[in-house]
Design a protein around this motif. Sequence first.
Motif, mmCIF file in Angstrom:
data_model
loop_
_atom_site.group_PDB
_atom_site.id
_atom_site.type_symbol
_atom_site.label_atom_id
_atom_site.label_comp_id
_atom_site.label_asym_id
_atom_site.label_seq_id
_atom_site.Cartn_x
_atom_site.Cartn_y
_atom_site.Cartn_z
ATOM 1 N N ASN A 38 5.936 -4.921 0.148
ATOM 2 C CA ASN A 38 7.228 -4.374 0.558
ATOM 3 C C ASN A 38 8.381 -5.325 0.250
ATOM 4 N N THR A 39 8.141 -6.611 0.345
ATOM 5 C CA THR A 39 9.207 -7.586 0.102
ATOM 6 C C THR A 39 9.262 -8.062 -1.346
ATOM 7 N N GLY A 40 8.390 -7.533 -2.199
ATOM 8 C CA GLY A 40 8.439 -7.851 -3.616
ATOM 9 C C GLY A 40 7.665 -9.084 -4.025
ATOM 10 N N LYS A 41 6.941 -9.710 -3.102
ATOM 11 C CA LYS A 41 6.165 -10.902 -3.459
ATOM 12 C C LYS A 41 4.991 -10.547 -4.359
ATOM 13 N N ILE A 42 4.461 -9.343 -4.197
ATOM 14 C CA ILE A 42 3.476 -8.820 -5.149
ATOM 15 C C ILE A 42 4.001 -7.472 -5.638
ATOM 16 N N LYS A 43 3.684 -7.140 -6.865
ATOM 17 C CA LYS A 43 4.221 -5.923 -7.487
ATOM 18 C C LYS A 43 3.218 -4.782 -7.556
ATOM 19 N N ASP A 44 1.948 -5.088 -7.489
ATOM 20 C CA ASP A 44 0.900 -4.095 -7.687
ATOM 21 C C ASP A 44 0.513 -3.430 -6.360
ATOM 22 N N PRO A 45 0.797 -2.127 -6.184
ATOM 23 C CA PRO A 45 0.436 -1.459 -4.930
ATOM 24 C C PRO A 45 -1.073 -1.414 -4.693
ATOM 25 N N ASN A 46 -1.863 -1.601 -5.734
ATOM 26 C CA ASN A 46 -3.319 -1.593 -5.569
ATOM 27 C C ASN A 46 -3.829 -2.848 -4.857
ATOM 28 N N GLN A 47 -2.951 -3.836 -4.672
ATOM 29 C CA GLN A 47 -3.326 -5.028 -3.903
ATOM 30 C C GLN A 47 -3.108 -4.828 -2.403
ATOM 31 N N VAL A 48 -2.465 -3.723 -2.036
ATOM 32 C CA VAL A 48 -2.293 -3.401 -0.617
ATOM 33 C C VAL A 48 -3.651 -2.967 -0.080
ATOM 34 N N GLY A 49 -4.005 -3.419 1.109
ATOM 35 C CA GLY A 49 -5.336 -3.198 1.676
ATOM 36 C C GLY A 49 -5.567 -1.822 2.256
ATOM 37 N N VAL A 50 -5.211 -0.782 1.531
ATOM 38 C CA VAL A 50 -5.559 0.579 1.938
ATOM 39 C C VAL A 50 -6.164 1.262 0.723
ATOM 40 N N LYS A 51 -7.312 1.901 0.938
ATOM 41 C CA LYS A 51 -8.038 2.489 -0.185
ATOM 42 C C LYS A 51 -8.770 3.736 0.277
ATOM 43 N N ALA A 52 -8.535 4.843 -0.425
ATOM 44 C CA ALA A 52 -9.315 6.056 -0.178
ATOM 45 C C ALA A 52 -10.674 5.850 -0.826
ATOM 46 N N LEU A 53 -11.719 5.932 -0.020
ATOM 47 C CA LEU A 53 -13.069 5.736 -0.541
ATOM 48 C C LEU A 53 -13.588 7.008 -1.206
ATOM 49 N N ASP A 54 -13.153 8.137 -0.699
ATOM 50 C CA ASP A 54 -13.436 9.461 -1.248
ATOM 51 C C ASP A 54 -12.476 10.423 -0.550
ATOM 52 N N GLU A 55 -12.673 11.726 -0.670
ATOM 53 C CA GLU A 55 -11.740 12.683 -0.071
ATOM 54 C C GLU A 55 -11.675 12.600 1.451
ATOM 55 N N LYS A 56 -12.751 12.196 2.104
ATOM 56 C CA LYS A 56 -12.824 12.231 3.564
ATOM 57 C C LYS A 56 -12.658 10.872 4.249
ATOM 58 N N ASN A 57 -12.731 9.782 3.487
ATOM 59 C CA ASN A 57 -12.732 8.465 4.114
ATOM 60 C C ASN A 57 -11.673 7.558 3.497
ATOM 61 N N THR A 58 -10.992 6.833 4.369
ATOM 62 C CA THR A 58 -10.048 5.855 3.905
ATOM 63 C C THR A 58 -10.278 4.562 4.672
ATOM 64 N N SER A 59 -10.015 3.448 4.026
ATOM 65 C CA SER A 59 -10.255 2.147 4.635
ATOM 66 C C SER A 59 -8.975 1.333 4.601
ATOM 67 N N ASN A 60 -8.661 0.687 5.713
ATOM 68 C CA ASN A 60 -7.497 -0.189 5.810
ATOM 69 C C ASN A 60 -7.979 -1.594 6.117
ATOM 70 N N HIS A 61 -7.465 -2.556 5.372
ATOM 71 C CA HIS A 61 -7.832 -3.962 5.577
ATOM 72 C C HIS A 61 -6.642 -4.678 6.194
ATOM 73 N N THR A 62 -6.921 -5.439 7.223
ATOM 74 C CA THR A 62 -5.859 -6.200 7.880
ATOM 75 C C THR A 62 -5.900 -7.641 7.447
#
Length: 164
Positions: A140-164
């Motif tokens: 959000n603050t621009g320190k990283i540019k790649d949104p894929n480095q954000v710790g949220v990932k859809a594992l499939d249609e029914k499951n999503t994982s958030n990393h803190t």
Amino acid sequence: MLKKLIALLLSMLIVAGILTGCSDTATKSSNELVFSITSEPPNMDPQLATDQYSIIVGNAVFEGLVRYYDGKIYPGMAEKWEVSEDKRVYTFYLRDAKWSDGSKVTAYDFEYSIKRLLDPKLASGYAYQAYYILNGEEYNTGKIKDPNQVGVKALDEKNTSNHT
């Protein structure tokens, strides 16, 4: 004395307005939501809404993964969730739901939504609420540019994982 009387009358009008929105005289339909508010919501985009009217209506028509009420967390779109032993990975399992156009609500929708909230180009006033997610603040603050480095990932249609 006059100020107290005016304050009492205004309070009664506010209560009457709230109760009117809750009355049984409203049409009973699963497709109708009746509110008694004094202003049109200026923004119905849940990631850009910052005023009370937009947030009140948005909370009634949009569903998050969980609900927070009376100091407790309840299922929302997630019917259940698991937390890793180290409490850094939260995996949510979605209930079956559909958008108003009939298409399925998926974990990919939640991944997109969270990354959009954090996207610095959107400039959401409430992006900080997702800073607890791995690399949320950095993206959000621009320190990283790649949104894929954000710790949220859809594992499939029914499951999503958030990393803190």
